[in-house]
Design a protein around this motif. Structure first.
Motif, PDB file in Angstrom:
ATOM      1  N   MET A 286       0.958  -1.162   0.228  1.00  9.26           N
ATOM      2  CA  MET A 286      -0.014   0.013  -0.005  1.00  9.26           C
ATOM      3  C   MET A 286       0.799   1.352  -0.056  1.00  9.26           C
ATOM      4  O   MET A 286       2.137   1.300   0.653  1.00  9.26           O
ATOM      5  N   ARG A 287       0.549   2.425  -0.610  1.00 15.15           N
ATOM      6  CA  ARG A 287       1.318   3.566  -0.848  1.00 15.15           C
ATOM      7  C   ARG A 287       0.547   4.699  -0.765  1.00 15.15           C
ATOM      8  O   ARG A 287      -0.759   4.704  -1.400  1.00 15.15           O
ATOM      9  N   LEU A 288       0.604   5.808   0.096  1.00 11.61           N
ATOM     10  CA  LEU A 288       0.165   6.999   0.190  1.00 11.61           C
ATOM     11  C   LEU A 288       0.945   8.044  -0.140  1.00 11.61           C
ATOM     12  O   LEU A 288       2.265   7.992   0.118  1.00 11.61           O
ATOM     13  N   GLY A 289       0.729   9.136  -0.925  1.00 12.26           N
ATOM     14  CA  GLY A 289       0.942  10.290  -0.860  1.00 12.26           C
ATOM     15  C   GLY A 289       1.435  10.952   0.321  1.00 12.26           C
ATOM     16  O   GLY A 289       0.264  10.883   1.369  1.00 12.26           O
ATOM     17  N   LEU A 290       2.455  11.814   0.827  1.00  7.65           N
ATOM     18  CA  LEU A 290       2.594  12.549   2.033  1.00  7.65           C
ATOM     19  C   LEU A 290       3.037  13.917   1.686  1.00  7.65           C
ATOM     20  O   LEU A 290       3.827  14.135   1.206  1.00  7.65           O
ATOM     21  N   ALA A 291       2.308  14.921   2.308  1.00  8.23           N
ATOM     22  CA  ALA A 291       2.771  16.376   2.566  1.00  8.23           C
ATOM     23  C   ALA A 291       2.124  16.702   3.560  1.00  8.23           C
ATOM     24  O   ALA A 291       1.229  16.416   4.373  1.00  8.23           O
ATOM     25  N   ALA A 292       3.042  17.921   4.010  1.00 11.77           N
ATOM     26  CA  ALA A 292       2.534  18.793   5.199  1.00 11.77           C
ATOM     27  C   ALA A 292       2.848  20.091   4.963  1.00 11.77           C
ATOM     28  O   ALA A 292       3.804  20.505   4.389  1.00 11.77           O
ATOM     29  N   ASN A 293       2.009  21.134   5.313  1.00 11.00           N
ATOM     30  CA  ASN A 293       2.310  22.332   5.371  1.00 11.00           C
ATOM     31  C   ASN A 293       3.493  22.918   6.394  1.00 11.00           C
ATOM     32  O   ASN A 293       3.716  22.031   7.239  1.00 11.00           O
ATOM     33  N   ARG A 294       3.973  23.823   5.960  1.00  9.48           N
ATOM     34  CA  ARG A 294       5.272  24.125   6.812  1.00  9.48           C
ATOM     35  C   ARG A 294       5.136  24.460   8.316  1.00  9.48           C
ATOM     36  O   ARG A 294       5.842  24.006   9.114  1.00  9.48           O
ATOM     37  N   LEU A 295       3.848  24.766   8.835  1.00  8.86           N
ATOM     38  CA  LEU A 295       3.778  24.859  10.278  1.00  8.86           C
ATOM     39  C   LEU A 295       3.849  23.410  10.919  1.00  8.86           C
ATOM     40  O   LEU A 295       4.144  23.195  12.110  1.00  8.86           O
ATOM     41  N   HIS A 296       3.283  22.403  10.177  1.00 14.10           N
ATOM     42  CA  HIS A 296       3.359  21.078  10.737  1.00 14.10           C
ATOM     43  C   HIS A 296       4.533  20.300  10.447  1.00 14.10           C
ATOM     44  O   HIS A 296       4.778  19.233  11.003  1.00 14.10           O
ATOM     45  N   HIS A 297       5.796  20.810  10.231  1.00 13.04           N
ATOM     46  CA  HIS A 297       7.106  20.259  10.303  1.00 13.04           C
ATOM     47  C   HIS A 297       8.312  21.161  10.654  1.00 13.04           C
ATOM     48  O   HIS A 297       9.546  20.951  10.540  1.00 13.04           O
TER      49      HIS A 297
END
Length: 293
Positions: free
Chosen positions: A1-12
């Motif tokens: 299983m594969r997911l895309g992953l991104a996070a806005n700047r605040l969250h990293h």
């Protein structure tokens, strides 16, 4: 299983940011599931710098968002003909006041997940919840660390559906009536709430006793009323069946509810796909059998 992953700047941006809170909680589950993560550039770099998921073979780096990284995830959620880059869904940890969260590629990522019946996960709580559900479906023992997500007798559930999706919501509620009835309370917008109450009475719920508390219809402010419950911590889970093919005059109200969910990212779970919601409900039943109470 594969997911895309991104996070806005605040969250990293620091050690205690949302992305790292999720990874520290769910790293074991990610490894157990051998989950592939196709990660947009800056988010990938932040994970590498944190030393979390070190040596995880499923990590793949994508370009920065400004260089098309998020656009590539959208295409891969749809699926590329003759290509093995098809994704099973996406995690996009959203900062509701970051302008990039309303860029076309961000909206398209969610829309295509809904159209393709794949999970679109936009909060830490939703990401934790999804990992635990998939662990249960994989036959793994329940994680006691996820018990707070399954304390349904202390939670309120919102059930919302746009006009074209109301029959789907009724079918979902009928199929998983016992799971939904285990919540301490349920809320819904106008017409959906009335139809759900009628369904509950037909299922033997005490006549005249509301199964869901009804708020205004969406165009008259019901989405905004439920958004306020979410922000107050009085609604912990929303199942929101959206029709992605129809322009809606009260789009701003819909976005308000979605922004409320992402504002309280650690405590609110949101599901927008009937297929994903059904799989979650099945996992709830299996988990209860393994971990009664």
């Amino acid at each position: 299983m594969r997911l895309g992953l991104a996070a806005n700047r605040l969250h990293h941006r620091d050690h205690d940011a949302a992305l790292f809170r999720w990874l520290r909680t769910c790293e074991t589950g990610i490894r157990e599931l051998q989950l592939g993560l196709h990660v947009v550039g800056r988010t990938f770099d932040a994970i590498q710098a944190s030393a979390l998921l070190a040596d995880h073979a499923g990590m793949r780096r994508y370009p920065y968002g400004r260089d098309g990284g998020l656009m590539k995830l959208v295409a891969e959620v749809v699926g590329m003909p003759g290509d093995e880059r098809t994704l099973d869904g996406a995690i996009y940890l959203i900062d509701p006041v970051d302008p990039s969260s309303i860029f076309p590629e961000a909206a398209a990522l969610k829309r295509q997940c809904v159209i393709q019946h794949k999970p679109f996960i936009s909060t830490v709580a939703s990401a934790r919840d999804w990992i635990e559900s998939e662990r249960i479906h994989a036959g793994l023992a329940p994680d006691p660390g996820a018990d707070d997500l399954h304390a349904h007798d202390q939670q309120t559930l919102a059930l919302i559906a746009h006009d074209a999706m109301k029959p789907t919501m009724l079918d979902f509620a009928d199929a998983h009536f016992e799971v939904l009835s285990a919540f301490a309370g349920r809320v819904a917008t106008g017409t959906t709430g009335q139809r759900l109450n009628e369904l509950a009475w037909s299922r033997g719920w005490p006549a005249g006793q509301a199964w869901v508390q009804r708020y205004q219809s969406g165009p008259l402010g019901g989405d905004a009323q439920i958004a306020d419950l979410v922000l107050q911590g009085r609604c912990q889970r929303a199942i929101f069946f959206e029709d992605p093919h129809v322009a809606r005059q009260h789009e701003a109200d819909i976005q308000l509810l979605e922004r409320a969910v992402t504002t309280v990212t650690d405590s609110a779970v949101c599901m927008t796909s009937p297929a994903v919601a059904g799989r979650w409900a099945q996992a709830v039943v299996r988990r209860r059998r393994q971990r009664p109470g």
